[in-house]
Enzyme design. Structure first.
Site, PDB file in Angstrom:
ATOM      1  N   LYS A  52       9.587  -0.245   1.126  1.00 15.29           N
ATOM      2  CA  LYS A  52       8.577   0.803   1.339  1.00 15.29           C
ATOM      3  C   LYS A  52       7.722   0.457   2.556  1.00 15.29           C
ATOM      4  O   LYS A  52       7.420   1.321   3.382  1.00 15.29           O
ATOM      5  CB  LYS A  52       7.714   0.973   0.075  1.00 15.29           C
ATOM      6  CG  LYS A  52       8.480   1.683  -1.032  1.00 15.29           C
ATOM      7  CD  LYS A  52       7.821   1.637  -2.385  1.00 15.29           C
ATOM      8  CE  LYS A  52       8.786   2.172  -3.438  1.00 15.29           C
ATOM      9  NZ  LYS A  52       8.332   2.014  -4.805  1.00 15.29           N
ATOM     10  N   GLN A  96       3.580  -0.211  -8.061  1.00 16.75           N
ATOM     11  CA  GLN A  96       4.991  -0.513  -8.298  1.00 16.75           C
ATOM     12  C   GLN A  96       5.230  -0.793  -9.782  1.00 16.75           C
ATOM     13  O   GLN A  96       4.570  -1.642 -10.376  1.00 16.75           O
ATOM     14  CB  GLN A  96       5.408  -1.722  -7.431  1.00 16.75           C
ATOM     15  CG  GLN A  96       6.872  -2.058  -7.501  1.00 16.75           C
ATOM     16  CD  GLN A  96       7.770  -0.928  -6.974  1.00 16.75           C
ATOM     17  OE1 GLN A  96       7.512  -0.343  -5.935  1.00 16.75           O
ATOM     18  NE2 GLN A  96       8.828  -0.618  -7.694  1.00 16.75           N
ATOM     19  N   ASP A 119       3.783   9.165  -5.852  1.00 15.96           N
ATOM     20  CA  ASP A 119       4.978   8.981  -6.687  1.00 15.96           C
ATOM     21  C   ASP A 119       5.232  10.207  -7.570  1.00 15.96           C
ATOM     22  O   ASP A 119       6.314  10.348  -8.137  1.00 15.96           O
ATOM     23  CB  ASP A 119       4.797   7.755  -7.611  1.00 15.96           C
ATOM     24  CG  ASP A 119       5.560   6.540  -7.100  1.00 15.96           C
ATOM     25  OD1 ASP A 119       6.519   6.728  -6.321  1.00 15.96           O
ATOM     26  OD2 ASP A 119       5.200   5.421  -7.494  1.00 15.96           O
TER      27      ASP A 119
END
Ligand code: NAP
Length: 281
Positions: A52, A96, A119
């Protein structure tokens, strides 16, 4: 023999488009920033976070890395999220997953501002997707839609079967296919006569987390098969939820693993970061 849908190439196109948009924002004096939080040092998570960061560098998005100790408490993480929510210079916040076991993940995801939830996991964004309103969409299913659109595969009026009903892939995938006017069936571990159902699909999307589960006898001749699964075999090679070699013989189009859905997830994350600027306006 099926056409191979090239996720590597399509994700590269998307990243280049994002790069151009980021440059345009920079010319207006606006920098886009993504905060990435990792707790502990799970090796797989470290690889994802590293990828990322690399993608951010490529497209010109500033990334703020928070690498927190395994022993970080729920309260400490909530405090950090609250601080990032209120910072005007932070556009996107990503935690995460999975978090270490002592965390209540649901509470953490709920704490992220829905306007910074790149997300697309916050219940408000999930709800917006269900009722057709603007908001962030989970990156992997959003990536599947881009793959289909950019390969010229028509979704409207098609029979689509989604295999798997997880909150991050199966369910949002089904909502997105509905939005594209497909006729959608969702299957799961309690579904009866699975093969009969999957064999009806013009578009079969597989996200069940079982290596090579879908064999040729699950697939209608000429169908489009999208394999979301990703597994590392004993010989260290990657494979998906679909038995690629045999299904490729009968499908009309298919995504390989690696090089299909996988690279799309990060590209869509970058796209969501750019979208965040519009949503925050
Ligand atoms: P998950 O949370 O484990 O969900 C799996 C789903 O498959 C569940 O809904 C389960 O049904 C269903 N299922 C399991 N066994 C089944 C069976 N024998 N027959 C029918 N349905 C069955 O998995 P996920 O998070 O959605 O991920 C799925 C796969 O995609 C994994 O391989 C994962 O690594 C991969 N993935 C890839 C990306 C990417 O970027 N490419 C991103 C996310 C996930 P129940 O609900 O009834 O249990």
């Amino acid at each position: 023999m099926a056409v191979r849908i090239d996720g590597k190439m399509i994700s590269a196109q998307i990243k280049d488009e994002v790069k151009a948009q980021v440059e345009a924002y920079k010319k207006e004096g606006k920098e886009i920033t993504l905060a990435v939080i990792q707790v502990g040092n799970d090796p797989a998570s470290s690889v994802y976070v590293g990828n990322k960061k690399k993608a951010c560098e490529y497209v010109g998005i500033r990334s703020l890395a928070y690498e927190l100790d395994e022993k970080t408490t729920q309260q400490e993480l909530l405090c950090l999220i609250s601080e990032l929510n209120s910072r005007a210079d932070v556009n996107g916040i990503l935690v995460q997953l999975p978090l270490p076991k002592h965390f209540n993940e649901e509470e953490i995801l709920l704490a992220i501002s829905p306007l910074k939830d790149v997300d697309g996991f916050h219940p408000m964004n999930v709800g917006n997707l269900s009722i057709g309103k603007d908001g962030f969409v989970s990156c992997t299913p959003a990536g599947v839609i881009e793959l289909l659109k950019r390969t010229g595969i028509e979704m409207e009026g098609k029979e689509c079967v989604v295999l798997g009903r997880s909150n991050i892939v199966g369910k949002p995938m089904a909502m997105l296919m509905l939005r594209e006017n497909a006729t959608v069936t969702v299957c799961h571990s309690r579904t009866k006569n699975l093969k009969e159902i999957t064999k009806r699909a013009d578009i079969l999307i597989v996200a069940i987390g079982k290596p090579c589960f879908v064999t040729a006898d699950y697939v209608k001749e000429g169908a489009t098969v999208i394999d979301v699964g990703i597994h590392r075999k004993e010989d260290k090679k990657l494979c998906g939820d679909v038995a690629f070699d045999e299904v490729e013989q009968i499908a009309g189009a298919i995504t390989p693993v690696p090089g299909g859905v996988g690279p799309m997830t990060i590209a869509m994350l970058m796209k969501n970061c750019v979208e965040s600027v519009k949503l925050q306006k």
